[in-house]
Motif scaffolding. Structure first.
Motif, PDB file in Angstrom:
ATOM      1  N   PRO A   7       5.872  16.355  -9.894  1.00  0.00           N
ATOM      2  CA  PRO A   7       6.273  15.000  -9.496  1.00  0.00           C
ATOM      3  C   PRO A   7       5.546  14.554  -8.233  1.00  0.00           C
ATOM      4  CG  PRO A   7       7.932  16.582  -8.821  1.00  0.00           C
ATOM      5  CD  PRO A   7       6.898  17.346  -9.614  1.00  0.00           C
ATOM      6  N   LYS A   8       5.547  13.265  -7.993  1.00  0.00           N
ATOM      7  CA  LYS A   8       4.967  12.717  -6.773  1.00  0.00           C
ATOM      8  C   LYS A   8       5.740  13.268  -5.588  1.00  0.00           C
ATOM      9  CE  LYS A   8       3.916   8.335  -4.521  1.00  0.00           C
ATOM     10  NZ  LYS A   8       4.625   8.584  -3.274  1.00  0.00           N
ATOM     11  N   GLN A   9       5.026  13.690  -4.539  1.00  0.00           N
ATOM     12  CA  GLN A   9       5.673  14.342  -3.403  1.00  0.00           C
ATOM     13  C   GLN A   9       5.575  13.541  -2.109  1.00  0.00           C
ATOM     14  OE1 GLN A   9       6.647  17.971  -3.284  1.00  0.00           O
ATOM     15  NE2 GLN A   9       6.676  17.999  -5.494  1.00  0.00           N
ATOM     16  N   VAL A  10       4.435  12.909  -1.855  1.00  0.00           N
ATOM     17  CA  VAL A  10       4.211  12.245  -0.567  1.00  0.00           C
ATOM     18  C   VAL A  10       3.591  10.868  -0.787  1.00  0.00           C
ATOM     19  CG1 VAL A  10       3.934  14.417   0.697  1.00  0.00           C
ATOM     20  CG2 VAL A  10       1.942  13.315  -0.297  1.00  0.00           C
ATOM     21  N   LYS A  11       3.416  10.149   0.306  1.00  0.00           N
ATOM     22  CA  LYS A  11       2.800   8.820   0.258  1.00  0.00           C
ATOM     23  C   LYS A  11       1.389   8.898  -0.335  1.00  0.00           C
ATOM     24  CE  LYS A  11       1.633   4.962   3.301  1.00  0.00           C
ATOM     25  NZ  LYS A  11       0.291   4.736   2.848  1.00  0.00           N
ATOM     26  N   ASN A  12       1.055   7.894  -1.130  1.00  0.00           N
ATOM     27  CA  ASN A  12      -0.296   7.813  -1.700  1.00  0.00           C
ATOM     28  C   ASN A  12      -1.343   7.741  -0.585  1.00  0.00           C
ATOM     29  OD1 ASN A  12       1.453   7.059  -3.784  1.00  0.00           O
ATOM     30  ND2 ASN A  12       0.124   5.459  -4.539  1.00  0.00           N
ATOM     31  N   ARG A  13      -2.487   8.357  -0.799  1.00  0.00           N
ATOM     32  CA  ARG A  13      -3.617   8.219   0.113  1.00  0.00           C
ATOM     33  C   ARG A  13      -4.527   7.074  -0.346  1.00  0.00           C
ATOM     34  NH1 ARG A  13      -3.953  10.642   4.954  1.00  0.00           N
ATOM     35  NH2 ARG A  13      -6.182  10.668   4.635  1.00  0.00           N
ATOM     36  N   LEU A  14      -4.322   6.582  -1.534  1.00  0.00           N
ATOM     37  CA  LEU A  14      -5.089   5.482  -2.110  1.00  0.00           C
ATOM     38  C   LEU A  14      -4.073   4.582  -2.786  1.00  0.00           C
ATOM     39  CD1 LEU A  14      -7.996   4.475  -3.047  1.00  0.00           C
ATOM     40  CD2 LEU A  14      -7.575   5.803  -5.105  1.00  0.00           C
ATOM     41  N   HIS A  15      -4.209   3.274  -2.599  1.00  0.00           N
ATOM     42  CA  HIS A  15      -3.261   2.376  -3.262  1.00  0.00           C
ATOM     43  C   HIS A  15      -3.949   1.083  -3.670  1.00  0.00           C
ATOM     44  CE1 HIS A  15      -2.863   0.900   0.955  1.00  0.00           C
ATOM     45  NE2 HIS A  15      -2.754  -0.268   0.350  1.00  0.00           N
ATOM     46  N   ILE A  16      -3.270   0.326  -4.492  1.00  0.00           N
ATOM     47  CA  ILE A  16      -3.778  -0.943  -4.994  1.00  0.00           C
ATOM     48  C   ILE A  16      -3.188  -2.070  -4.168  1.00  0.00           C
ATOM     49  CG2 ILE A  16      -3.782  -2.510  -6.988  1.00  0.00           C
ATOM     50  CD1 ILE A  16      -3.606  -0.003  -8.773  1.00  0.00           C
ATOM     51  N   ASP A  17      -4.004  -3.048  -3.798  1.00  0.00           N
ATOM     52  CA  ASP A  17      -3.548  -4.286  -3.171  1.00  0.00           C
ATOM     53  C   ASP A  17      -3.656  -5.400  -4.202  1.00  0.00           C
ATOM     54  OD1 ASP A  17      -3.139  -3.102  -0.717  1.00  0.00           O
ATOM     55  OD2 ASP A  17      -4.863  -4.020   0.261  1.00  0.00           O
ATOM     56  N   LEU A  18      -2.561  -6.117  -4.414  1.00  0.00           N
ATOM     57  CA  LEU A  18      -2.565  -7.281  -5.299  1.00  0.00           C
ATOM     58  C   LEU A  18      -2.647  -8.522  -4.424  1.00  0.00           C
ATOM     59  CD1 LEU A  18       0.245  -6.260  -7.814  1.00  0.00           C
ATOM     60  CD2 LEU A  18      -2.185  -5.725  -7.872  1.00  0.00           C
ATOM     61  N   HIS A  19      -3.618  -9.381  -4.678  1.00  0.00           N
ATOM     62  CA  HIS A  19      -3.850 -10.573  -3.869  1.00  0.00           C
ATOM     63  C   HIS A  19      -3.283 -11.800  -4.565  1.00  0.00           C
ATOM     64  CE1 HIS A  19      -6.494  -8.498  -0.996  1.00  0.00           C
ATOM     65  NE2 HIS A  19      -6.758  -7.730  -2.045  1.00  0.00           N
ATOM     66  N   ALA A  20      -2.023 -12.081  -4.308  1.00  0.00           N
ATOM     67  CA  ALA A  20      -1.365 -13.242  -4.912  1.00  0.00           C
ATOM     68  C   ALA A  20      -1.581 -14.502  -4.084  1.00  0.00           C
ATOM     69  CB  ALA A  20       0.130 -12.976  -5.054  1.00  0.00           C
ATOM     70  N   GLY A  21      -1.801 -14.337  -2.783  1.00  0.00           N
ATOM     71  CA  GLY A  21      -1.932 -15.476  -1.874  1.00  0.00           C
ATOM     72  C   GLY A  21      -0.589 -15.803  -1.255  1.00  0.00           C
TER      73      GLY A  21
END
Length: 149
Positions: A92-106
């Motif tokens: 399972p996921k254990q810690v904060k992501n080191r890479l993530h997605i940014d969604l640009h909605a404005g």
């Protein structure tokens, strides 16, 4: 020379997470049924490797989404452009992501986008206003962090 790439996300439920992100981004879920049919016919994969969803075969432990305007390899259904691949892993996921997605909605659409994503199963983690940025940090249904700006 520039390299082709895809972003791979380790997860517990690839099909469910692919559906979430396809809805979140307006992407399409890749249809790999032709590839699976070829692999089955060649004896390279058995029934344990796939499930049937909406009348087509899909890999049990892999699911990908692609930008709807990008080309697709007809023989495999694999996208040839912007894509995310979700693959099952045992831990399972254990810690904060080191890479993530940014969604640009404005700024004008950020709150509506956040609410839409909550409706899809995301969770708001925090509102951030720092270093000249205002965004909402969220988690997808498996806890992977991403930001909506």
């Amino acid at each position: 020379m520039a390299l082709a790439w895809k972003l791979v996300v380790d997860c517990a439920e690839p099909i469910a997470l692919a559906r979430f992100w396809a809805d979140a981004l307006g992407y399409e879920i890749e249809d790999n049924s032709a590839l699976i049919d070829q692999l089955v016919a060649a004896g390279r994969v058995g029934p344990e490797a796939y499930v049937e969803i909406d009348g087509r075969r899909a890999f049990r432990e892999l699911a990908a989404i692609r930008h709807p305007e990008d080309p697709v390899q007809p023989v495999s259904g694999i996208g040839l452009g912007r894509r995310l691949l979700f693959q099952a892993v045992p831990e399972p996921k254990q810690v904060k992501n080191r890479l993530h997605i940014d969604l640009h909605a404005g700024p004008e659409a950020r709150q509506a986008t956040v609410q839409r994503l909550v409706g899809l199963g995301a969770t708001v983690l925090r509102e951030v206003a720092e270093r000249g940025s205002v965004h909402t940090t969220m988690a997808d249904p498996e806890g992977n962090e991403f930001d909506v700006q």
